[in-house]
Design an enzyme around this catalytic site. Structure first.
Site, PDB file in Angstrom:
ATOM      1  N   GLY A  68       0.826  -1.205   0.000  1.00 52.92           N
ATOM      2  CA  GLY A  68       0.000   0.000   0.000  1.00 52.92           C
ATOM      3  C   GLY A  68       0.856   1.249   0.000  1.00 52.92           C
ATOM      4  O   GLY A  68       0.540   2.234  -0.674  1.00 52.92           O
TER       5      GLY A  68
ATOM      6  N   TRP B  19       2.268   1.622  -3.451  1.00 52.86           N
ATOM      7  CA  TRP B  19       1.231   2.120  -4.373  1.00 52.86           C
ATOM      8  C   TRP B  19       1.214   3.643  -4.380  1.00 52.86           C
ATOM      9  O   TRP B  19       0.996   4.274  -5.426  1.00 52.86           O
ATOM     10  CB  TRP B  19      -0.139   1.593  -3.948  1.00 52.86           C
ATOM     11  N   HIS B  20       1.473   4.254  -3.218  1.00 53.27           N
ATOM     12  CA  HIS B  20       1.415   5.709  -3.134  1.00 53.27           C
ATOM     13  C   HIS B  20       2.543   6.388  -3.880  1.00 53.27           C
ATOM     14  O   HIS B  20       2.394   7.533  -4.311  1.00 53.27           O
ATOM     15  CB  HIS B  20       1.427   6.157  -1.667  1.00 53.27           C
ATOM     16  N   GLY B  21       3.667   5.744  -4.039  1.00 55.42           N
ATOM     17  CA  GLY B  21       4.756   6.397  -4.749  1.00 55.42           C
ATOM     18  C   GLY B  21       6.009   5.558  -4.805  1.00 55.42           C
ATOM     19  O   GLY B  21       6.230   4.680  -3.964  1.00 55.42           O
TER      20      GLY B  21
ATOM     21  N   PHE C 247      -0.133  10.286  -7.375  1.00 54.60           N
ATOM     22  CA  PHE C 247      -0.171   8.857  -7.168  1.00 54.60           C
ATOM     23  C   PHE C 247      -0.915   8.136  -8.289  1.00 54.60           C
ATOM     24  O   PHE C 247      -1.052   6.929  -8.241  1.00 54.60           O
ATOM     25  CB  PHE C 247      -0.829   8.523  -5.826  1.00 54.60           C
TER      26      PHE C 247
END
Length: 597
Positions: free
Chosen positions: A364, A367-369, A597
């Site tokens: 997770g 996923w953000h960066g 993102f």
């Protein structure tokens, strides 16, 4: 006059890379009014309104990301087709094959645009860490392809990121599409046979670029029904748009101005000022992201669709598990359903449950960066969730009284805001040297670190004309905390201005801020001067946290009063908010944080 009109038309309908269309821009609101007028006339005709919304959604995405709207079109066609093939396949091996092709095609596109630079840099850094591999170095240096330029620079100790554009919202619609295919594979959902319905679901413009990540089993059934638009839904949606605009364009954008200064140079500010910036960012990211979600959900309601809830006052949480039930609900539920449960969830023993929580939040974070700071942020949340699960039986024995609730809230809030420091921190320059190359505007360049000590790095930049070296500059830069070199360029007429920067990694910047807060926070000394210098900032912070802390019943009552209020009261409220936005807006439209993102 005619040229001015044509210029305005081009501005509205053509993509401008320097000014992509955003939800909080004037251009969008003009187009939205025109869209809603046509939609109100045609919404009862299912086919025409479906085609119209799809075309507008793709146009909206074109205005946001240019030619990359074709990726959205490609994903729509491929995942729609793969879902049908999975459903029709009788043998499990074929179902798995179509699933793998679907997921990896979607993730492959996402990986290229979002993670190429991150993995290139870390992959070759590992090679350098574990030893010299002459064969690899010689092979990479021998390849005469521009894309391998950064490979050569990594091997020379100086990786420069490839110039890869990140299409806005690609992470959101990729996850949304993958969830649809997985639901079909897991037989939770039958695939839609109508391609227009799927294209509508995936490209629906209110939530396309920054969520919520809508599940197909929530949205597709709504497309099969007759669209019903009620006054209550319209005015509730209008309220959400106004409040979302206020949270984003007034609170988040204004307090961001101070936050940005501090995060760009935390060492130049006191611990108290760093603490204020951290609290400011805590409210900023909530106002920014929940504001966008409110506008998206509100607009969908006006159109007759329900996108669900994406934020539920997350800073009221009494533990980290509760926080993830309230923060970015559509993402947390996606991670739980398609990662945590598929890894085994809590079905295979406690230690595997803790492992699954950690892996889920690790991914997770990624996923953000594409940065280690996001991995640290996600991993720490995973550890926090695992610890809370491990202690749940013990915690359940503690009386649920007010002092206990206050302590629980305090611990949770501190944990969350400390991790926001890692989330927000950016690489900052420790040392910068600029050089001007006369008549070098058209020259390409490569760079290498030719020597490195505990206190300095010496960098050579080679300028190329048709891959032939025509000029060289060598600079020695002070480097005590800095770990990597970043080179930026600026064209000034026929000259090229090169900035060589020794950068401190974002994760280390976050630790610097935490140290600054812990060692240099004198509340008595700085409170009054801070108030005198930043009165409006403090007032907006107070308003923002009061709005967030308001009881849910009170908030719902306010919404009900607005819905039932006379038209003139609604109009006055709207005009007041718009005037506040105009008075406090910055010179440029500020993009939403989650667009990155």
């Amino acid at each position: 006059m005619t040229e001015d009109i044509l210029g305005k038309i081009k501005e509205i309908f053509l993509y401008d890379p320097s000014s992509p269309m955003l939800f909080n821009s004037g251009t969008f609101f003009i187009l939205l009014i025109l869209f809603l007028i046509f939609y109100a006339v045609r919404y009862k005709n299912k086919v025409s309104v479906t085609v119209f919304v799809i075309l507008f959604s793709f146009f909206f995405y074109y205005k946001s990301s240019g030619i990359y709207f074709l990726i959205l079109a490609f994903t729509s066609v491929t995942d729609y087709s793969f879902a049908l093939m999975i459903h029709r396949a009788e043998k499990i091996k074929w179902r798995k094959l179509w699933l793998i092709l679907s997921v990896w095609s979607s993730l492959g596109i996402l990986f290229y645009f979002k993670y190429t630079n991150f993995f290139l840099e870390n992959f070759v850094n590992l090679i350098n860490l574990f030893g010299d591999f002459p064969a690899i170095t010689e092979y990479i240096n021998s390849i005469n392809i521009d894309v391998f330029k950064s490979f050569s620079e990594i091997l020379a100790g100086n990786f420069q990121p490839l110039d890869i554009f990140l299409p806005i919202g690609i992470s959101f619609y990729t996850f949304q599409s993958i969830s649809y295919v997985l639901d079909v594979y897991l037989k939770k959902l039958k695939p839609t046979k109508n391609f227009l319905d799927y294209a509508f679901f995936l490209s629906f413009f209110p939530q396309l670029v920054a969520g919520p990540i809508v599940k197909a089993n929530l949205f597709l059934p709504q497309l099969r029904k007759k669209i019903v638009i009620t006054k209550t839904a319209v005015w509730t949606g209008f309220w959400l748009i106004i409040i979302g605009l206020f949270k984003k364009a007034v609170i988040a954008d204004y307090i961001a101005q101070y936050n940005d200064f501090v995060f760009a140079a935390p060492g130049s500010y006191s611990g108290f000022e760093n603490l204020m910036a951290v609290l400011g960012y805590t409210l900023q990211i909530y106002g920014d992201f929940s504001g966008y979600s409110d506008m998206a959900i509100g607009l969908a309601l006006i159109m007759g669709f329900n996108l669900g809830q994406n934020f539920n006052f997350p800073y009221k949480s009494l533990n980290i598990t509760d926080f993830w039930r309230r923060w970015h609900i559509s993402l947390s539920s996606w991670l739980r359903e398609y990662l945590y449960i598929q890894l085994g969830g809590n079905r295979k023993g406690k230690w595997k449950m803790y492992r699954n929580l950690f892996i889920t939040m690790f991914l997770g974070g990624l996923w953000h960066g594409a940065n280690w700071k996001f991995i640290v942020w996600g991993s720490m949340h995973g550890i926090g969730l695992a610890i809370h699960k491990a202690l749940s039986k013990l915690l359940d024995r503690i009386p649920n009284i007010l002092p206990v609730k206050f302590i629980s809230w305090t611990i949770t809030f501190i944990f969350v805001i400390v991790l926001w420091i890692f989330f927000r921190a950016v690489d900052i320059p420790e040392t910068t040297v600029k050089s001007t190359i006369k008549n070098g505007a058209d020259l390409e360049y490569m760079s290498e670190v030719i020597s490195k000590t505990d206190s300095s790095q010496t960098v050579r930049v080679i300028f190329l004309d048709n891959k032939v070296a025509v000029d060289t500059i060598t600079e020695t830069l002070e480097s005590i905390k800095g770990e990597k070199i970043r080179i930026t360029e600026k064209i000034d007429g026929t000259d090229k201005i090169i900035s060589i920067n020794v950068m401190i990694n974002a994760s280390n910047v976050a630790f610097m801020m935490i140290k600054q807060i812990m060692t240099d926070t004198n509340i008595k000394k700085y409170t009054i001067p801070f108030w005198q210098a930043h009165k409006l900032w403090v007032i907006l912070m107070i308003i923002g946290f009061i709005m967030h802390a308001s009881p849910t019943k009170f908030t719902n009552k306010i919404i009900d009063l607005f819905v039932k209020s006379p038209y003139i009261a609604k109009l006055i409220f709207f005009i007041v908010v718009v005037q506040i936005v105009i008075q406090l807006r910055s010179e440029d439209v500020v993009p939403f944080i989650y667009f990155q993102f």
